[in-house]
Design a protein around this motif. Structure first.
Motif, PDB file in Angstrom:
ATOM      1  N   ILE A 197       2.428  -4.600  -8.580  1.00  0.00           N
ATOM      2  CA  ILE A 197       2.203  -5.879  -7.490  1.00  0.00           C
ATOM      3  C   ILE A 197       2.101  -5.193  -6.105  1.00  0.00           C
ATOM      4  CG2 ILE A 197       3.409  -7.578  -6.600  1.00  0.00           C
ATOM      5  CD1 ILE A 197       4.770  -7.841  -8.959  1.00  0.00           C
ATOM      6  N   ARG A 198       1.015  -5.792  -5.459  1.00  0.00           N
ATOM      7  CA  ARG A 198       0.670  -5.392  -4.059  1.00  0.00           C
ATOM      8  C   ARG A 198       0.934  -6.495  -3.148  1.00  0.00           C
ATOM      9  NH1 ARG A 198      -2.498  -2.424  -7.507  1.00  0.00           N
ATOM     10  NH2 ARG A 198      -3.133  -0.191  -6.667  1.00  0.00           N
ATOM     11  N   TYR A 199       1.092  -6.231  -1.937  1.00  0.00           N
ATOM     12  CA  TYR A 199       1.429  -7.027  -0.951  1.00  0.00           C
ATOM     13  C   TYR A 199       0.595  -6.597   0.312  1.00  0.00           C
ATOM     14  CZ  TYR A 199       3.219  -8.896   3.553  1.00  0.00           C
ATOM     15  OH  TYR A 199       3.339  -9.492   4.959  1.00  0.00           O
ATOM     16  N   LEU A 252      -3.439   4.303   1.975  1.00  0.00           N
ATOM     17  CA  LEU A 252      -3.761   3.162   2.711  1.00  0.00           C
ATOM     18  C   LEU A 252      -5.226   3.314   2.912  1.00  0.00           C
ATOM     19  CD1 LEU A 252      -2.929   0.461   3.442  1.00  0.00           C
ATOM     20  CD2 LEU A 252      -2.322   1.393   5.766  1.00  0.00           C
ATOM     21  N   GLN A 253      -6.232   2.692   2.252  1.00  0.00           N
ATOM     22  CA  GLN A 253      -7.605   2.778   2.827  1.00  0.00           C
ATOM     23  C   GLN A 253      -7.943   1.717   3.881  1.00  0.00           C
ATOM     24  OE1 GLN A 253     -10.185   4.891   1.993  1.00  0.00           O
ATOM     25  NE2 GLN A 253     -11.386   3.679   3.694  1.00  0.00           N
ATOM     26  N   VAL A 267       2.707  -4.073   6.602  1.00  0.00           N
ATOM     27  CA  VAL A 267       1.237  -4.218   6.526  1.00  0.00           C
ATOM     28  C   VAL A 267       0.733  -4.068   5.124  1.00  0.00           C
ATOM     29  CG1 VAL A 267      -1.058  -2.811   6.668  1.00  0.00           C
ATOM     30  CG2 VAL A 267       0.639  -2.803   8.646  1.00  0.00           C
ATOM     31  N   SER A 268       1.510  -3.608   4.097  1.00  0.00           N
ATOM     32  CA  SER A 268       1.142  -3.581   2.751  1.00  0.00           C
ATOM     33  C   SER A 268       2.290  -2.657   2.007  1.00  0.00           C
ATOM     34  CB  SER A 268      -0.233  -2.708   2.618  1.00  0.00           C
ATOM     35  OG  SER A 268      -0.655  -2.808   1.269  1.00  0.00           O
ATOM     36  N   PHE A 300      -7.825  -3.633   4.085  1.00  0.00           N
ATOM     37  CA  PHE A 300      -6.961  -2.456   3.942  1.00  0.00           C
ATOM     38  C   PHE A 300      -6.662  -2.574   2.233  1.00  0.00           C
ATOM     39  CE2 PHE A 300      -4.598  -1.516   7.957  1.00  0.00           C
ATOM     40  CZ  PHE A 300      -5.816  -1.707   8.723  1.00  0.00           C
ATOM     41  N   THR A 301      -6.670  -1.595   1.802  1.00  0.00           N
ATOM     42  CA  THR A 301      -6.253  -1.247   0.296  1.00  0.00           C
ATOM     43  C   THR A 301      -5.426  -0.313  -0.101  1.00  0.00           C
ATOM     44  OG1 THR A 301      -8.637  -2.174  -0.404  1.00  0.00           O
ATOM     45  CG2 THR A 301      -7.112  -1.021  -2.244  1.00  0.00           C
TER      46      THR A 301
END
Length: 121
Positions: A56-58, A80-81, A47-48, A67-68
């Motif tokens: 770095i984010r995915y 995970l918001q 998901v992330s 989602f953040t």
């Protein structure tokens, strides 16, 4: 190494939840923390994830903009918001530790026990 997820529950469509992934027993800043989910009858998907090494984010296309992922390095915890939740987001959500590219490809080294998120319509 220890991973403890929390924050799952039941929420109505359009609502929000924040999952927490508290970790210990390894060098937090050297690894990527990923969030995966698996819905009944479906394959597990990444998901992330957040690389604590370089920030770095995915995000999977299905959750982009909703989602953040963030981290609190002092607490060795990743969050995970999840906003604007949909019934399709219903799944067991897992936190995992690994390398960034591997996690994006769906592979992690160490897994948490999972927390259930149920989104009602």
């Amino acid at each position: 190494v220890r991973i403890v997820e929390s924050g799952g529950g039941v929420v109505q469509a359009g609502g929000s939840l924040r999952l927490s992934c508290a970790t210990s027993g390894f060098t937090f800043g050297d690894y990527t923390i990923g969030w995966f989910r698996q819905a009944p009858g479906k394959e597990r998907e990444a998901v992330s994830c957040l690389s604590n090494r370089d920030g770095i984010r995915y995000y999977a296309d299905s959750v982009k903009g909703r989602f953040t992922t963030s981290s609190d390095n002092a607490k060795n915890t990743v969050y995970l918001q999840m906003n604007s939740l949909k019934p399709d987001d219903t799944a067991v959500y897992y936190c995992a530790i690994g390398e960034f590219r591997a996690i994006v490809a769906g592979v992690a080294q160490i897994w948490g026990q999972g927390t259930l998120v149920t989104v009602s319509s």
